[in-house]
Motif scaffolding. Structure first.
Motif, short mmCIF file in Angstrom:
data_model
loop_
_atom_site.label_atom_id
_atom_site.label_comp_id
_atom_site.label_asym_id
_atom_site.label_seq_id
_atom_site.Cartn_x
_atom_site.Cartn_y
_atom_site.Cartn_z
N THR A 104 0.83 -1.21 0.00
CA THR A 104 0.00 0.00 0.00
C THR A 104 0.86 1.25 0.00
N ILE A 167 -5.91 -2.79 -2.55
CA ILE A 167 -6.72 -1.92 -3.41
C ILE A 167 -7.67 -1.09 -2.56
N THR A 171 -7.79 3.17 -2.08
CA THR A 171 -8.93 4.06 -2.26
C THR A 171 -9.08 5.04 -1.11
#
Length: 300
Positions: A104, A167, A171
Motif C-alpha cells: 500500500t 486496493i 482508495t
C-alpha cells in the motif's frame, strides 16, 4: 602650548551609536504565577497523553492474575510476549500486515505522486471533475463504503486476498495524498520543467529526475499516511479476511476478545509489538512531516 582650566568635551555620539536598551522578551515579562500555571498545564497534558501508552506497556508485563488490577508494576514477566509468539499465529498476522502495508505504501506513493504532478502541471479534459472526485471521496465514512466495496471485491474474486485489501486501502489513502502532493508540486517553479525540456527530457523524465528529488517532504508524508492507513485499519480487514492464515494484526487482535471476557495480557503485548513498526516509520519520516504537510496546504 597647553591651556589650563578648560575641560575637553567629547564629541556627541550619533543616534545610531547610542547604547540600545535590549528588548525584554515575553518569557522575562511573564509573571511567576503565569509561568507556574503554564508548566503545570504542559505537565498535565503530557501525563494525559503518555498515561494510556504507559498503562498498556505495564499491563503487558504483568502476570494474567494482575492484568486488571491497578498495580503499576506487579511481578513483571515476559510470559505474555513469549506466549503470544509461541502459542498464537501472531507472526503470521504480523507478516500479512507487513506485506499489505508495504505494498500500500509503495503503490500509494507512486499513484499519489504521479496524480498530483499531472493535476498540478497539465491541463486535460476532466481535470476539474477528477479533483472534485478526489475530494468528495474523503467525505464518505467507512460504514457507508464497506458494503459496496465488499460487493465489488466479491465480484472480482479478491475477498480473503491481500490484493483486495491493498486496493481498498489505496482508495482511502490516494485521494488525500494526491491532493496534498498537488499542493506541494504547485510550490515548485515550473521553470524547472522547462529547463528539463530544453535539455531533452520528456514530462516523465523531468518529473523523475528534477521534480521528484525536491518533493521528498511530500513523499515522506504520503508514505507515512499510506502506511498508517493500512497498518492500523480494522473494519475492512475484519470484513474481508477470514482464517488465521489470512488475518492481519487488526483482525488477529479480535481473537483475544470474546463474549466471556478478554485476554488482556496477550492483547496488550500484541499492541506493544504492533506499535513498534509504526514508531520506526514515524522516526524515519518525522523530519519531513511538518515541511511536507505545511507545503501541501499552501495551495489547493
Amino acid at each position: 602650548m597647553t591651556l589650563t582650566g578648560t575641560t575637553r568635551r567629547e564629541p556627541a555620539r550619533p543616534a545610531s551609536d547610542a547604547p540600545q536598551v535590549p528588548n525584554v522578551s515575553r518569557r522575562q515579562r511573564r509573571s511567576p504565577l503565569a509561568s507556574i500555571a503554564l508548566h503545570a498545564t504542559l505537565i498535565t497534558a503530557s501525563v494525559i497523553a503518555v498515561f494510556p501508552v504507559l498503562w498498556v506497556l505495564l499491563t503487558s508485563l504483568k502476570p494474567a492474575s494482575y492484568a486488571t488490577t491497578t498495580d503499576f508494576f506487579k511481578d513483571p514477566t515476559f510470559e505474555n510476549y513469549t506466549g503470544l509468539l509461541r502459542d498464537t499465529p501472531f507472526l503470521t498476522w504480523f507478516g500479512n500486515s507487513l506485506i499489505i502495508a508495504g505494498c500500500t505504501t509503495l503503490l500509494g506513493v507512486f499513484v499519489a505522486a504521479t496524480t498530483g504532478y499531472a493535476v498540478s502541471r497539465f491541463r486535460f479534459p476532466g481535470k476539474r471533475g477528477l479533483m472534485w472526485t478526489l475530494l468528495i471521496t474523503q467525505m464518505f465514512p467507512v460504514a457507508v463504503l464497506i458494503v459496496p466495496i465488499y460487493n465489488i471485491m466479491a465480484g472480482l474474486g479478491l475477498l480473503n486476498r491481500s490484493a483486495g485489501l491493498v486496493i481498498t486501502y489505496l482508495t482511502i489513502a490516494v485521494p488525500f495524498c494526491a491532493w496534498m502532493m498537488k499542493g506541494f508540486f504547485d510550490t515548485i517553479p515550473r521553470e524547472l520543467d522547462e529547463s528539463g525540456q530544453v535539455d531533452g527530457l520528456g514530462p516523465f523524465g523531468a518529473f523523475w529526475r528534477l521534480i521528484l528529488p525536491l518533493a521528498k517532504p511530500g513523499l515522506a508524508v504520503t508514505a507515512f499516511y499510506s502506511f498508517i492507513t493500512a497498518w492500523g485499519e480494522v473494519a475492512y480487514a475484519s470484513a474481508f479476511m477470514v482464517g488465521d492464515e489470512n488475518l492481519t494484526l487488526a483482525g488477529g487482535l479480535q481473537k483475544f476478545v470474546n463474549q466471556y471476557g478478554a485476554q488482556w495480557g496477550p492483547m496488550t503485548a500484541a499492541s506493544v509489538l504492533i506499535a513498534v513498526p509504526a514508531g520506526l516509520v514515524f522516526l524515519f519520516a518525522q523530519r519531513h512531516l511538518v515541511t511536507g504537510m505545511s507545503a501541501g496546504a499552501v495551495k489547493g
